[in-house]
Write an enzyme that holds these catalytic residues in place. Structure first.
Site, mmCIF file in Angstrom:
data_model
loop_
_atom_site.group_PDB
_atom_site.id
_atom_site.type_symbol
_atom_site.label_atom_id
_atom_site.label_comp_id
_atom_site.label_asym_id
_atom_site.label_seq_id
_atom_site.Cartn_x
_atom_site.Cartn_y
_atom_site.Cartn_z
ATOM 1 N N PHE A 99 0.819 -1.220 0.000
ATOM 2 C CA PHE A 99 0.000 0.000 0.000
ATOM 3 C C PHE A 99 0.852 1.269 0.000
ATOM 4 O O PHE A 99 0.323 2.371 -0.081
ATOM 5 C CB PHE A 99 -1.012 0.017 1.139
ATOM 6 N N HIS B 119 -2.273 3.219 12.416
ATOM 7 C CA HIS B 119 -1.611 3.474 13.696
ATOM 8 C C HIS B 119 -0.202 2.876 13.746
ATOM 9 O O HIS B 119 0.603 3.256 14.601
ATOM 10 C CB HIS B 119 -2.467 2.946 14.856
#
Length: 348
Positions: free
Chosen positions: A238, A256
């Site tokens: 990604f 996160h």
């Protein structure tokens, strides 16, 4: 005699020193939990309390030492220990160490002690130079180290499946997927989340997207769930690109792990793939919000020791999203510790 607080014996409350002693001994409790999880003690007690010698034999450990362990963990509500009968059963928390429990954390107990325990001894250095303790201990970034060995990948995936099943389910239940035809689960691992959503939304098609060596574990999960005809898989990073053409994107507990610059890159790749008006759902903690804010602060500490990421407040999320071309629509608090952050891709 000088006294700094109420007497624990007189009032039934702990003195500050006793409370602090329990905190300082936390590393011993975590190791005790690891040992009983690895030995499968909770599984051997699934049918009810057993004599300690019998439980020890089943687990393949020494009776005298298991007795001492369960006595210690009984104070943490993991076991029920009857000293008079010399029996041990599961306490209120014990079932979470069973391998077959719906909210099992056994694989988390195994992984955290194998991967997280030693790095946290280096937290002092992290506080000064900002290098994650795990990176110093392992000699490379944590995810790179995990990817080197198939057994590590399997253990990490199992632990994340446990953790996500326990933490994210309320958030997944809160997702508003009305009008969503195709959903891409970014960092979707073995496809458990998207399979669950597809079972509940018969109109939903989707793609599980993750690193090639990770996403290859999704096909069996999708076939077992009976959704392989609607949910496919795609391997990739990604940081480079994500599948395009979807009208909604989901990232559960992904951002996160990364610092703001890396998050901006991930969100940019989603923005490039998505059409204007596409929906983005982030399942994350929001510091200071949610029903269990202590989970967010614990995870923030985990990030400090293991990775370069962090937990964030609402305005942090708004800033990240707006910088990447997304409008923060709302933050949905759920009955669990995770929130659903809903955003929309704006026009270029």
């Amino acid at each position: 005699m000088l006294q700094n607080g109420p007497s624990s014996s007189a009032s039934g409350t702990r003195t500050p020193a006793v409370a602090m002693l329990r905190l300082l001994g936390g590393f011993q409790i975590s190791q005790a939990l690891y040992v009983v999880a690895r030995a499968g003690v909770a599984d051997h007690l699934a049918d009810g309390p057993r004599p300690v010698p019998e439980a020890a034999e089943a687990a393949g450990v020494r009776t005298d030492l298991l007795r001492r362990l369960v006595r210690s963990l009984a104070t943490e509500q993991v076991f029920d220990f009857d000293a008079d009968r010399d029996t041990v059963g599961l306490g209120p928390l014990g079932h979470t160490l069973r391998s077959d429990s719906g909210d099992s954390l056994r694989d988390v107990a195994l992984m955290w002690m194998d991967t997280h325990y030693r790095p946290f001894a280096g937290l002092w250095s992290t506080l000064h130079d900002g290098v994650p303790a795990a990176e110093r201990e392992l000699g490379k970034p944590f995810f790179d180290w995990i990817a080197e060995e198939p057994d590590r990948v399997a253990g990490f995936s199992a632990a994340m499946s446990d953790l996500m099943t326990t933490l994210r389910q309320d958030a997944l239940d809160s997702l508003d997927l009305s009008g969503v035809r195709h959903l891409v689960d970014i960092g979707g691992a073995d496809g458990t989340a998207l399979a669950d959503l597809a079972r509940r939304h018969e109109h939903l098609h989707g793609t599980v997207f993750d690193l090639p060596h990770v996403v290859e574990g999704a096909d069996p999960v999708l076939h077992k769930a009976g959704v392989a005809d609607r949910i496919g898989t795609q391997g990739g990073s990604f940081f480079e690109s994500v599948p395009d053409g979807a009208d909604a994107y989901l990232a559960c507990f992904i951002l996160h792990d990364w610092n703001d610059e890396q998050c901006a890159t991930i969100l940019d790749r989603i923005h490039r793939a998505a059409d204007p008006g596409a929906r983005l759902y982030l399942v994350e903690t929001v510091l200071g919000e949610g029903t269990a804010p202590e989970v967010a602060t614990l995870l923030d500490l985990t990030m400090m020791g293991m990775l370069d990421g962090r937990e964030r407040v609402r305005e942090d999320w708004r800033t990240l999203l707006s910088g990447a071309g997304f409008r923060l629509d709302r933050v949905v608090e759920t009955t669990g510790p995770m929130c659903v952050i809903e955003a929309t891709r704006t026009d270029d």
